[in-house]
Design a protein around this motif. Structure first.
Motif, PDB file in Angstrom:
ATOM      1  N   LEU A 147       0.851  -1.190   0.000  1.00 12.71           N
ATOM      2  CA  LEU A 147       0.000   0.000   0.000  1.00 12.71           C
ATOM      3  C   LEU A 147       0.882   1.234   0.000  1.00 12.71           C
ATOM      4  N   GLY A 148       0.280   2.383  -0.254  1.00  8.46           N
ATOM      5  CA  GLY A 148       1.064   3.605  -0.338  1.00  8.46           C
ATOM      6  C   GLY A 148       0.275   4.809   0.118  1.00  8.46           C
ATOM      7  N   VAL A 149       1.005   5.843   0.520  1.00  8.81           N
ATOM      8  CA  VAL A 149       0.419   7.141   0.845  1.00  8.81           C
ATOM      9  C   VAL A 149       1.122   8.156  -0.039  1.00  8.81           C
ATOM     10  N   ILE A 150       0.363   8.817  -0.914  1.00  9.24           N
ATOM     11  CA  ILE A 150       0.949   9.685  -1.929  1.00  9.24           C
ATOM     12  C   ILE A 150       0.152  10.979  -2.049  1.00  9.24           C
ATOM     13  N   GLU A 160      -7.160   1.226  -5.743  1.00 10.56           N
ATOM     14  CA  GLU A 160      -8.224   1.577  -4.813  1.00 10.56           C
ATOM     15  C   GLU A 160      -7.741   2.792  -4.027  1.00 10.56           C
ATOM     16  N   VAL A 161      -8.554   3.842  -3.963  1.00  3.26           N
ATOM     17  CA  VAL A 161      -8.093   5.132  -3.453  1.00  3.26           C
ATOM     18  C   VAL A 161      -9.019   5.637  -2.348  1.00  3.26           C
ATOM     19  N   THR A 162      -8.408   6.065  -1.243  1.00  2.15           N
ATOM     20  CA  THR A 162      -9.112   6.802  -0.194  1.00  2.15           C
ATOM     21  C   THR A 162      -8.451   8.167  -0.074  1.00  2.15           C
ATOM     22  N   LEU A 163      -9.223   9.225  -0.230  1.00  2.00           N
ATOM     23  CA  LEU A 163      -8.675  10.578  -0.269  1.00  2.00           C
ATOM     24  C   LEU A 163      -8.733  11.248   1.098  1.00  2.00           C
ATOM     25  N   TYR A 164      -7.715  12.062   1.372  1.00  6.65           N
ATOM     26  CA  TYR A 164      -7.655  12.877   2.588  1.00  6.65           C
ATOM     27  C   TYR A 164      -7.215  14.282   2.194  1.00  6.65           C
ATOM     28  N   ARG A 165      -7.683  15.262   2.954  1.00  3.24           N
ATOM     29  CA  ARG A 165      -7.314  16.654   2.695  1.00  3.24           C
ATOM     30  C   ARG A 165      -6.696  17.245   3.956  1.00  3.24           C
ATOM     31  N   LEU A 166      -5.452  17.645   3.856  1.00  2.21           N
ATOM     32  CA  LEU A 166      -4.742  18.236   4.983  1.00  2.21           C
ATOM     33  C   LEU A 166      -4.693  19.750   4.793  1.00  2.21           C
ATOM     34  N   ALA A 273      -3.563  10.643  -0.916  1.00  5.73           N
ATOM     35  CA  ALA A 273      -4.359   9.444  -1.173  1.00  5.73           C
ATOM     36  C   ALA A 273      -3.704   8.232  -0.534  1.00  5.73           C
ATOM     37  N   LEU A 274      -4.522   7.414   0.087  1.00  2.61           N
ATOM     38  CA  LEU A 274      -4.109   6.088   0.543  1.00  2.61           C
ATOM     39  C   LEU A 274      -4.481   5.118  -0.568  1.00  2.61           C
TER      40      LEU A 274
END
Length: 316
Positions: A147-150, A160-166, A273-274
């Motif tokens: 897996l990756g965090v990019i 497969e993507v899970t989005l985050y907003r910092l 994105a995770l």
């Protein structure tokens, strides 16, 4: 001659060697003595030589059997290890999990997330690999990373993507007159020296857009590749920088920190994105680690909405 002895025969042989007696081995294994004797006789027939001789003290190992015993110990130890490994894999406790992470989050956010996971699952093995978002995206898609965090990118259709907003903040140089502000705008930074990531980075593009929308003059003086480098340059008094909250928090903990970090308005988010592969199903280990990673990233997403202060980011 092809040898076809089974594991049970080897276990019985090993126990006879350890106890020095057929009867003692039978009791330890909860077998009848004739059953042990038959197993040893069958093993002798298969290997083609005598394994034990009787003497006044019990059962004596032959010279050939002494060498065989060493090999049997290794075989049974390997079988035991294989069983433990299989059980560990079934429980998601074995096998090395490889996580690719963008440079900004790798030295700061990831250690605590991994520590929380290993506290609950101490037998697990993790590998943290720090590369550019593009490389991590490709290697996760190919199955080289679990897996990756990019940083978000356009070409994520194989993932497969899970989005985050910092929510991003402005790092102000020492003794800045803006340090007491509850928020800083583009007009406040009109014609002020700005330190940015490269011109195509999402943070730079969004910041320039905010300046254009407000009619403020944007004066870029230094470009760098990483947010921690940008904050260090601000700390040296060389300008102002829009930075991610994770890098900012990490720098605020340093004893040599002289920067002030305040919110920027209008709000600018760093989109991350995770990712996992759509075509390589995640292992049990990966499935067990994912909730920790998701919770850690969600916590940073929530924290980034706050005004960054040392007291608001205690170690957990």
């Amino acid at each position: 001659m092809k040898i076809r002895h089974n594991l049970r025969q080897l276990q019985i042989f090993q126990e006879v060697v350890r106890t020095g007696s057929l009867s003692k081995a039978a009791r330890r294994l909860e077998l009848s003595q004739p059953a042990v004797s038959t197993a040893i006789a069958n093993l002798e027939e298969e290997v083609g030589f005598l394994l034990f001789r009787r003497n006044h003290y019990g059962t004596e190992l032959t010279a050939e059997a002494q060498h065989l015993a060493e090999g049997v110990d290794k075989v049974l130890a390997s079988v035991k290890h294989l069983g433990e490994l299989s059980e560990g894999l079934r429980q998601g406790q074995a096998g090395k999990l490889t996580l690719g992470c963008m440079p900004g989050l790798s030295p700061s956010a990831m250690p605590q997330i991994m520590a929380d996971y290993l506290h609950d699952h101490p037998s697990s093995q993790l590998s943290l690999q720090t590369f550019s978002s593009t490389k991590i995206r490709d290697w996760v898609a190919e199955g080289q990373f679990d897996l990756g965090v990019i940083e978000t990118q356009d070409d994520l259709h194989e993932l497969e993507v899970t989005l985050y907003r910092l929510r991003m903040h402005i790092a102000l140089p020492p003794e800045s007159p803006l340090a007491q502000r509850s928020a800083v705008t583009a007009n406040d930074l009109d014609d002020q020296p700005m330190i940015t990531l490269d011109e195509h980075h999402q943070s730079t593009l969004k910041l320039r857009q905010a300046f254009r929308a407000s009619g403020a003059r944007f004066r870029g003086v230094i470009e760098t590749h990483l947010f921690p480098s940008a904050i260090s340059l601000v700390n040296a008094g060389l300008g102002h920088a829009l930075v991610d909250p994770v890098s900012a928090d990490s720098f605020l903990q340093r004893r040599d920190c002289r920067v002030t970090v305040v919110p920027f308005e209008p709000a600018i988010d760093l989109e991350i994105a995770l990712i996992t592969s759509r075509f390589h199903p995640p292992s049990r280990h990966c499935q067990r680690f994912l909730p920790y990673l998701e919770a850690g990233l969600a916590a940073w997403q929530q924290r980034s909405r706050q005004h960054l202060q040392v007291s608001q980011y205690p170690s957990e």
